[in-house]
Design an enzyme around this catalytic site. Structure first.
Site, short mmCIF file in Angstrom:
data_model
loop_
_atom_site.label_atom_id
_atom_site.label_comp_id
_atom_site.label_asym_id
_atom_site.label_seq_id
_atom_site.Cartn_x
_atom_site.Cartn_y
_atom_site.Cartn_z
N HIS A 511 45.77 74.51 38.85
CA HIS A 511 47.31 74.13 37.94
C HIS A 511 48.52 74.49 39.45
CE1 HIS A 511 51.46 73.79 35.63
NE2 HIS A 511 52.20 74.29 36.74
N GLU A 512 48.50 76.16 40.08
CA GLU A 512 49.84 76.22 41.17
C GLU A 512 49.38 75.53 42.87
OE1 GLU A 512 52.61 77.33 40.13
OE2 GLU A 512 52.06 77.87 38.25
N HIS A 516 50.70 71.62 41.84
CA HIS A 516 51.91 71.33 42.52
C HIS A 516 52.06 71.07 43.97
CE1 HIS A 516 54.13 72.11 39.28
NE2 HIS A 516 53.98 73.54 39.22
N GLU A 568 55.77 69.47 35.47
CA GLU A 568 55.21 70.39 34.98
C GLU A 568 53.23 69.91 34.29
OE1 GLU A 568 54.58 74.14 35.06
OE2 GLU A 568 57.02 73.09 36.47
#
Length: 803
Positions: A511-512, A516, A568
């Site tokens: 995810h990070e 992103h 998100e």
């Protein structure tokens, strides 16, 4: 409850159309889209107002209310002792002073939350600062006639308030009130030693806070767009029309507004945009950014001002200056110098320069960041619609070298992973700026809720210069080791207890880092494109792109209210999509027969999160109160609805027949009498069907973001975000079950540091409400200032704008 069944049915069709198996060169009939928009604005009433003994309110609410922290709320130690003990003297002094700077800066959150939060803070700080907790308990029981549950309720309220730095939950933005009678609390206040020794101030504080502290008027239930919600980012006399004017003005002067608030003078039609700084309007130095070429728009006058939160930022800079003496290298020193100058002058350009130095500081032992960083505590996304104003956030962390090795391996693997994402290379960054990616234990965090971070938030820096990724190891273990599993059947509960940390570690890292960190924004700035205008193809239409970001436009300004949940949702989908990669799983020690189990747990956990997210949906305003929760629910809806697109011709032109192909997840109310929801997932369909659904959805998410196609993004995302009993499942009914089964979020008690004989000593506290309250007295200890007087005077300065 009355619902428009026809519109609801059409909205389901819109969702089915928008799910990503469609042929993108077709468009929906206008009637369908109109009905979808009508449904999204319908009011679905489900009162959420509490009746408290001794207080007259209009309607009762169950004690699972989001407006009460119940006495079973759990306090957990945020343990950083092992890594702290491994620091050198210089490193521990750096961590100490950065922590002190961060704690004093975090008091700004009180003023960013609600009009009454500063008064609540100083009221209880004065009361608990003048008497011990045992003395106050004895006083409460003897004079105010508290029983044990009511005394515990007061401690729970205060610990939750301090952990949130305000009387609205950081996660969900709902107001919470004390779970005890107001008249009993008043008796404790007026009989306290603080009141007896300083009746003038305490009476003033109590009289101005007691109503709001307990009020559950509809417009005070959650942070939100006035008049439906509460905010301190704009004075109470600002209207929706004003917001549009202010937005246009800020766009016209091309100025970031991250560290500002807006105050309106109705008599003169003047808006004062006040920036956070130590220096005031009387100070001439470093004020060039406040000078306007023109200060009028549509009949309104605009004044750029500064000096907001001045004494708190002065305390912040006091400790930043001390921290600078113990920096590890010149890059850290330059970073802190720029942050100091930013807080001194209010000029956001200094914070951006400080962030540039920060991303160049590779692999520090003590990792820290401070400033107006994120807009997740956005009142129903109102501030993003207007202009981007960020909440003050700060953290001080210590690197976990062993766990960071895994993340470094993932960073090295990333260039080979990015091409596997489901969009063409034209929508991906020209080069992947390999970030610092570390696992950290948190020593200090002003908002202990996130388990990972990807900053800085400035889009131009992120795209062209880089960013950092981090996961907070002790936050992850602190949450997951104390989690109370919900909506899992017994077999799944056993698996989740074994593999939850593994699955969350993989998902959070993807995810990070990739989520992103991936994707390109197509821009033409001052006539200069960053893409091949003639040959870049929209993968959804197979035609040349016809949209992009123009001069002065950013992702936040284009996507406005959608920017948080959308951004998100995209990384969450990347995590789901990429968790099948065996090279990734092997980095985290997952091999052989465990591989399929961990993948299954990642997907199942996402489904359960989508169900639990319903508690963050506000049925009074029909809005989502938290970006991550909305994203999880949208993913749940995507997986629930997989469609087959059939294009048929008729004399009236094109029409659409939409039908279910699969219900990938079967979310059922299996025990009607008890209202239990059992969430299950078909393992056989995860890779063959579920992953394809996410792949197609992810392609749309990225394409709309890359092109700045806010209209298409809103159409798709808003449809998935709807909560109704007339969708493919009765989600409002499910929400009631979720609220009844609600498990309180953990509250973290953080260690404190102090310098004794030149050495930094770590001080820990009991994992109780009493321990959490005691910790804040230590965090904010400074003999040279009176924090309570500062907070009260700042409140007096601006109360007329909000009361």
């Amino acid at each position: 409850m009355i619902v428009n069944t026809g519109s609801a049915i059409l909205s389901v069709k819109v969702v089915k159309h928008l799910v990503c198996g469609l042929k993108a060169n077709k468009t929906l009939p206008k009637l369908l889209l109109t009905n979808c928009r009508q449904l999204s604005t319908q009011s679905q009433t489900s009162p959420e107002i509490i009746t408290q003994q001794g207080i007259t309110q209009s309607k009762p609410i169950a004690m699972s209310s989001p407006h009460i922290y119940t006495n079973d709320s759990l306090v957990v130690q945020l343990d950083a002792e092992k890594l702290f003990n491994g620091l050198t003297d210089e490193e521990s002094l750096y961590a100490h002073y950065m922590s002190k700077a961060s704690w004093f800066g975090s008091l700004i959150n009180l003023f960013q939350t609600s009009p009454e939060s500063p008064l609540i803070f100083t009221l209880f700080r004065r009361i608990f600062g003048n008497q011990s907790i045992d003395e106050l308990k004895s006083l409460a029981q003897s004079v105010a006639h508290f029983d044990d549950n009511e005394w515990r309720a007061l401690l729970v309220y205060l610990s939750a308030f301090l952990a949130s730095m305000g009387n609205y939950r950081f996660y969900g933005s709902n107001q919470f009130i004390p779970d005890l009678p107001q008249n009993k609390l008043e008796a404790l206040v007026v009989n306290s030693r603080a009141y007896q020794t300083n009746e003038k101030d305490l009476r003033f504080i109590w009289e101005n806070v007691k109503k709001r502290m307990y009020s559950l008027e509809k417009h005070e239930l959650s942070l939100g767009f006035p008049p439906e919600g509460t905010t301190t980012y704009f004075s109470k006399n600002c209207t929706k029309e004003d917001f549009e004017v202010i937005k246009e003005f800020m766009k016209s002067i091309k100025m970031d507004s991250h560290n500002s608030r807006v105050f309106k003078d109705s008599e003169t039609n003047t808006f004062t945009i006040r920036f956070a700084s130590i220096l005031s309007d009387e100070d001439i130095e470093d004020s060039d950014y406040l000078r306007l070429n023109g200060n009028e728009l549509n009949g309104y006058q605009f004044v750029l001002s500064r000096g907001d939160y001045s004494p708190l930022l002065e305390m912040t800079n006091k400790y930043l200056s001390k921290a600078k003496e113990f920096t590890e290298n010149d890059t850290q020193k330059q970073m802190i110098e720029q942050f100091i100058e930013h807080f001194r002058s209010g000029d956001i350009r200094h914070h951006k320069d400080g962030s540039r130095h920060w991303i160049k500081d590779k692999g520090p032992i003590v990792e820290t960041h401070i400033g107006f960083t994120y807009n997740y505590r956005d009142p129903s996304k109102m501030r993003a619609e207007l202009m981007v104003i960020f909440v003050f956030e700060a953290f001080v962390t210590i690197v976990d070298k062993e766990l960071s090795k895994k993340l470094e391996s993932l960073v090295s693997l990333s260039p080979s992973l990015l091409p596997l994402l489901p969009w063409p290379k034209d929508l991906e960054k020209d080069r992947f700026l390999q970030p610092d990616f570390t696992s950290l234990d948190v020593l200090m965090y002003s908002k202990v809720d996130f388990i990972g971070y990807n900053i800085p938030v400035y889009a131009d820096i992120r795209q062209d210069e880089g960013f950092k990724n981090m996961t907070f190891g002790n936050v992850i273990t602190g949450k997951l080791n104390n989690i109370k599993l919900n909506f899992f059947n017994p077999d799944h509960s056993k698996l989740m207890q074994t593999y939850l940390i593994h699955s969350r570690e993989v998902n959070t890292s993807l995810h990070e880092l990739l989520g992103h960190g991936c994707g390109k924004l197509l821009q033409i700035v001052d006539g200069k494109p960053n893409f091949d205008v003639e040959n870049t193809i929209n993968p959804l239409t197979n035609e040349k792109v016809d949209k992009w970001y123009k001069t002065g436009e950013t992702y936040e300004s284009k996507f406005t209210s959608l920017s948080g949940p959308y951004e998100e949702c995209r990384p969450e989908c990347v995590g789901l999509y990429m968790c099948f990669n065996t090279d990734v799983l092997e980095i985290f020690g997952i091999k052989g027969i465990e591989t399929q189990t961990v993948i299954y747990m990642i997907w199942l956990n996402m489904v359960v999160r989508g169900v639990e997210a319903l508690q963050m949906y506000n049925t009074n305003s029909n809005k989502w109160g938290q970006a991550h929760a909305q994203a999880w629910y949208v993913i749940l809806r995507v997986l629930l609805v997989t469609i087959e697109y059939i294009d048929k011709s008729s004399t009236d032109g094109l029409y659409f027949e939409l039908s279910f192909v699969h219900k990938i997840i079967d979310v059922l109310v299996v025990f009607r009498k008890t209202g239990s929801i059992d969430t299950t997932l078909d393992r056989q369909l995860i890779e063959s069907v579920s992953r394809k659904a996410i792949e197609d959805f992810l392609l749309r998410l990225q394409t709309y973001k890359s092109l700045g196609d806010m209209e298409s993004a809103h159409q798709m995302f808003d449809a998935y975000s709807q909560v109704s009993d007339t969708l493919e499942h009765p989600f409002l009914t499910y929400r009631a079950v979720v609220m009844d089964r609600h498990k309180p979020r953990v509250l973290f008690v953080q260690s404190s540091t102090e310098v004794i004989d030149g050495k930094v000593v770590l001080k820990t506290f009991p994992t109780t409400d009493e321990g959490l309250i005691e910790s804040f007295a230590s965090h904010l200890d400074d003999k040279d200032v009176d924090i309570d007087d500062i907070v009260l005077e700042l409140w007096r300065k601006d109360y007329k704008h909000f009361y």
